[in-house]
Enzyme design. Sequence first.
Site, short mmCIF file in Angstrom:
data_model
loop_
_atom_site.label_atom_id
_atom_site.label_comp_id
_atom_site.label_asym_id
_atom_site.label_seq_id
_atom_site.Cartn_x
_atom_site.Cartn_y
_atom_site.Cartn_z
N HIS A 57 47.62 70.42 11.37
CA HIS A 57 46.59 69.56 11.69
C HIS A 57 45.42 70.14 12.20
CE1 HIS A 57 49.27 66.37 10.39
NE2 HIS A 57 48.43 65.40 10.41
N LYS A 95 48.63 55.06 17.25
CA LYS A 95 47.39 55.62 17.53
C LYS A 95 46.38 54.87 16.95
CE LYS A 95 48.41 60.34 18.47
NZ LYS A 95 48.34 61.77 17.91
N ARG A 153 55.35 64.82 21.18
CA ARG A 153 54.75 64.12 20.08
C ARG A 153 53.73 65.08 19.18
NH1 ARG A 153 52.30 57.80 19.35
NH2 ARG A 153 51.47 58.13 17.43
N ASN A 172 51.77 67.04 14.70
CA ASN A 172 50.33 67.56 14.24
C ASN A 172 50.50 69.26 13.59
OD1 ASN A 172 49.15 65.45 15.47
ND2 ASN A 172 49.02 66.40 17.73
N GLU A 221 51.86 61.13 23.85
CA GLU A 221 51.59 62.65 23.25
C GLU A 221 51.22 63.27 24.61
OE1 GLU A 221 49.83 63.22 19.45
OE2 GLU A 221 48.45 64.63 20.57
N HIS A 264 42.02 69.73 10.13
CA HIS A 264 40.86 68.85 10.62
C HIS A 264 39.67 69.79 10.67
CE1 HIS A 264 42.97 65.57 13.17
NE2 HIS A 264 43.15 65.59 12.08
N1 GLY Z 1 49.73 61.34 13.36
C1 GLY Z 1 50.27 61.80 14.44
C2 GLY Z 1 50.87 60.98 15.39
O1 GLY Z 1 50.75 59.59 15.34
O2 GLY Z 1 50.98 61.29 16.62
#
Ligand code: GLY
Length: 374
Positions: free
Chosen positions: A262, A157, A255, A259, A251, A266
């Site tokens: 998160h 990412k 995936r 999170n 994702e 966030h």
């Molecule tokens: N930090 C979350 C991911 O790499 O999907």
Amino acid sequence: MVLFIILKKIGLVIMKRLNIDLGERSYDILIGRDILSKVGEFISNQLEVSRSIIITHPSVRKLFGEKIESGLTLAGYSPSFIEIPEGETSKSLQQVELVYDRLLEMKCDRKSLLIALGGGVVGDLTGFIAATYQRGIPFIQVPTTLLSQVDSSVGGKTAVNHPRGKNMIGAFYQPKLVLIDLDTLTTLPRKELRAGLAEVIKYGIIADAALFDFLEKNTEKILSLNSDCLEYIIETSCTIKAQVVEKDERESRHRMILNFGHTFSHSIETLTNYTEYLHGEALSIGMIQAARLSVETKLCHKDVPLRIINLLKKFRLPVQAPDLKSKDIVESMHNDKKNSHNKLRFILAKAIGLVEIADDVPEATIKAVLNKNK
Ligand code: GLY
């Protein structure tokens, strides 16, 4: 899926190697000590590049610049440095343009290798530049913080921020190699070490009850940088991340379990203008809220958040939510790119080591959790 760990001896360095299997985008994650001085050797063993450009912060260059530079020079890669200012504000399109200018000045071509030396900011920015400069050039990750070693350097990412949101402009673009030198942690500020541990705790919650137990039993050893303990938690975290990314690189669904906590964290980071909490600190509070939401939605027993809070407290991570209005938090959650079609998506815990994705949690339930735990 092939994922393996072998012990390898290169010179006097004993290290672990994980391979992340993504077809033609596969790469190794090497974990060990005194790796920085051997970066040149690892590159020449694995990659065909003409020169190297190290992107880093001034403070990180001071600590590790000479070590990495001498090994690269010895291996014939004549490294140049590009320094970027410290802090999240460097993850901007303006900074990207400044680095493009430097790369063009240096006449970097598609055989030039970018080396991200630093934490998450350097890694995310360098990855994005590598993904876009001349339609893509190779890069490697040399993470020097615990958080980047267990999370952001692995999985491809890359992103910069937009004034309207974190990581809004980016690309999935895998590095060619991830080199994790455990020695870099000895100079890491304690606050940052603890913030990185929040991500390690996350891996325990989402996928590995044994890792969670280990963290509970070895807190003090970990905080005093016991070698074996650090090696175990970093290897285990990278293995879990590699397995998740192998299954769902872009994702589309699975995936998302990475999170956990998160969506809450966030919003906390955004509403406090990224100035009050390190990412891992906000995540600490976010994981508690996600666990409480899991109780509220009857997915898990109330012991689960209690165990999580106790562990976070042992690592001296924040457990008290800041005084923010639940209405503002929910509004900020709606701007998060992890949601779709106006529905709020959460990763919820069924037990320590097991989570599920909930696609449409009612706002009233979220607000109830936020208001109860002020
Ligand atoms: N930090 C979350 C991911 O790499 O999907």
